[in-house]
Design a protein around this motif. Structure first.
Motif, PDB file in Angstrom:
ATOM      1  N   VAL A  65       0.846  -1.184   0.000  1.00  0.00           N
ATOM      2  CA  VAL A  65       0.000   0.000   0.000  1.00  0.00           C
ATOM      3  C   VAL A  65       0.882   1.235   0.000  1.00  0.00           C
ATOM      4  O   VAL A  65       1.856   1.312   0.742  1.00  0.00           O
ATOM      5  CB  VAL A  65      -0.919  -0.008   1.249  1.00  0.00           C
ATOM      6  N   PHE A  69      -1.179   4.559   5.870  1.00  0.00           N
ATOM      7  CA  PHE A  69      -2.312   3.665   6.145  1.00  0.00           C
ATOM      8  C   PHE A  69      -2.540   3.501   7.651  1.00  0.00           C
ATOM      9  O   PHE A  69      -2.881   2.440   8.141  1.00  0.00           O
ATOM     10  CB  PHE A  69      -2.027   2.320   5.454  1.00  0.00           C
ATOM     11  N   GLU A  70      -2.332   4.601   8.410  1.00  0.00           N
ATOM     12  CA  GLU A  70      -2.390   4.559   9.875  1.00  0.00           C
ATOM     13  C   GLU A  70      -3.776   4.246  10.431  1.00  0.00           C
ATOM     14  O   GLU A  70      -3.897   3.604  11.461  1.00  0.00           O
ATOM     15  CB  GLU A  70      -1.890   5.891  10.458  1.00  0.00           C
ATOM     16  N   GLY A  72      -6.370   2.803   8.650  1.00  0.00           N
ATOM     17  CA  GLY A  72      -7.081   1.745   7.927  1.00  0.00           C
ATOM     18  C   GLY A  72      -8.061   2.248   6.886  1.00  0.00           C
ATOM     19  O   GLY A  72      -9.033   1.569   6.565  1.00  0.00           O
ATOM     20  N   LEU A  74      -8.565   2.825   3.135  1.00  0.00           N
ATOM     21  CA  LEU A  74      -7.946   2.359   1.900  1.00  0.00           C
ATOM     22  C   LEU A  74      -8.660   2.965   0.700  1.00  0.00           C
ATOM     23  O   LEU A  74      -9.885   2.874   0.586  1.00  0.00           O
ATOM     24  CB  LEU A  74      -8.014   0.828   1.824  1.00  0.00           C
ATOM     25  N   GLU A 103      -3.125   8.802   7.185  1.00  0.00           N
ATOM     26  CA  GLU A 103      -4.044   7.774   7.655  1.00  0.00           C
ATOM     27  C   GLU A 103      -4.588   6.913   6.524  1.00  0.00           C
ATOM     28  O   GLU A 103      -5.323   5.967   6.755  1.00  0.00           O
ATOM     29  CB  GLU A 103      -5.205   8.456   8.402  1.00  0.00           C
ATOM     30  N   VAL A 104      -4.220   7.250   5.301  1.00  0.00           N
ATOM     31  CA  VAL A 104      -4.782   6.623   4.106  1.00  0.00           C
ATOM     32  C   VAL A 104      -3.732   5.777   3.391  1.00  0.00           C
ATOM     33  O   VAL A 104      -2.552   6.113   3.378  1.00  0.00           O
ATOM     34  CB  VAL A 104      -5.314   7.721   3.138  1.00  0.00           C
ATOM     35  N   GLY A 105      -4.199   4.677   2.800  1.00  0.00           N
ATOM     36  CA  GLY A 105      -3.371   3.866   1.919  1.00  0.00           C
ATOM     37  C   GLY A 105      -3.966   3.890   0.527  1.00  0.00           C
ATOM     38  O   GLY A 105      -5.188   3.914   0.369  1.00  0.00           O
ATOM     39  N   LEU A 123      -5.242  -6.806   4.493  1.00  0.00           N
ATOM     40  CA  LEU A 123      -4.767  -5.455   4.804  1.00  0.00           C
ATOM     41  C   LEU A 123      -5.482  -4.898   6.027  1.00  0.00           C
ATOM     42  O   LEU A 123      -5.023  -3.941   6.636  1.00  0.00           O
ATOM     43  CB  LEU A 123      -4.981  -4.522   3.610  1.00  0.00           C
ATOM     44  N   ALA A 125      -8.368  -3.236   6.312  1.00  0.00           N
ATOM     45  CA  ALA A 125      -8.888  -1.876   6.154  1.00  0.00           C
ATOM     46  C   ALA A 125     -10.237  -1.762   6.855  1.00  0.00           C
ATOM     47  O   ALA A 125     -11.022  -2.705   6.860  1.00  0.00           O
ATOM     48  CB  ALA A 125      -9.033  -1.549   4.672  1.00  0.00           C
TER      49      ALA A 125
END
Length: 187
Positions: A65, A69-70, A72, A74, A103-105, A123, A125
């Motif tokens: 990713v 992604f802190e 979750g 996505l 905070e985003v993937g 993952l 998410a």
């Protein structure tokens, strides 16, 4: 080399066939015929014995990713690469719902191609925002565009591609209204 020495070099099982002694006249006929005929080979005997240990299943690398992604969140997008103006719109949208890009993937359709739903679920998410068409089994989820779909502990929002949304004010408004509900924002 002796047979004992050969056993360390040749690991296949070999068979030795002893020929019956031939009379002198047959030997002469055979010797003259050998020069004119192609040599005959014995049928190959193959002895298969599985002495190797069972092979371990090779697992593909986990999905990589982009982003921290802190929290979750996505974002799955159709485009292989997001244009600067589209990325800017995405950043503003994420900030408007009270989150940051840390905070985003991000995953593109190309990165998801050939991957399974299980790999996506791995993952972990909590929120999945899918923009556009993806070549992935996630499309089988019973989610309608611009409607929130909850499955297990994950919330899904499917929408048009980010490029399409960035060019259409009505779609931006539709997406914003759905995002407010998804992220529990007061009107």
């Amino acid at each position: 080399m002796s047979i004992q020495e050969l056993q360390h070099i040749i690991t296949e099982e070999l068979f030795y066939f002893e020929e019956e002694p031939k009379s002198d006249s047959v030997k002469e006929d055979t010797n003259t015929a050998i020069g004119s005929e192609k040599p005959k080979t014995l049928p190959k005997t193959v002895h298969i014995e599985d002495t190797s240990s069972p092979k371990e299943e090779v697992k593909p690398e986990p999905l990589a990713v982009r982003g921290n992604f802190e929290k979750g969140i996505l974002v799955l997008h159709e485009e292989p690469n997001l244009k600067p103006e589209v990325m800017d719109m995405l950043v503003k949208m994420i900030n408007a719902v009270g989150h940051s890009m840390n905070e985003v993937g991000l995953l593109s359709s190309h990165e998801l191609e050939g991957r399974t739903l299980t790999e996506l679920y791995d993952l972990n998410a909590h929120i999945v925002l899918k923009f556009g068409r993806l070549k992935h089994p996630i499309n089988a989820l019973p989610a309608s565009d611009y409607q929130i779909h909850t499955e297990d502990e994950t919330e899904y929002l499917f929408a048009d591609s980010l490029n399409t949304i960035s060019e259409d004010k009505a779609l931006k408004g539709k997406l914003w209204n759905t995002l407010k509900v998804l992220f529990n924002l007061a009107n």
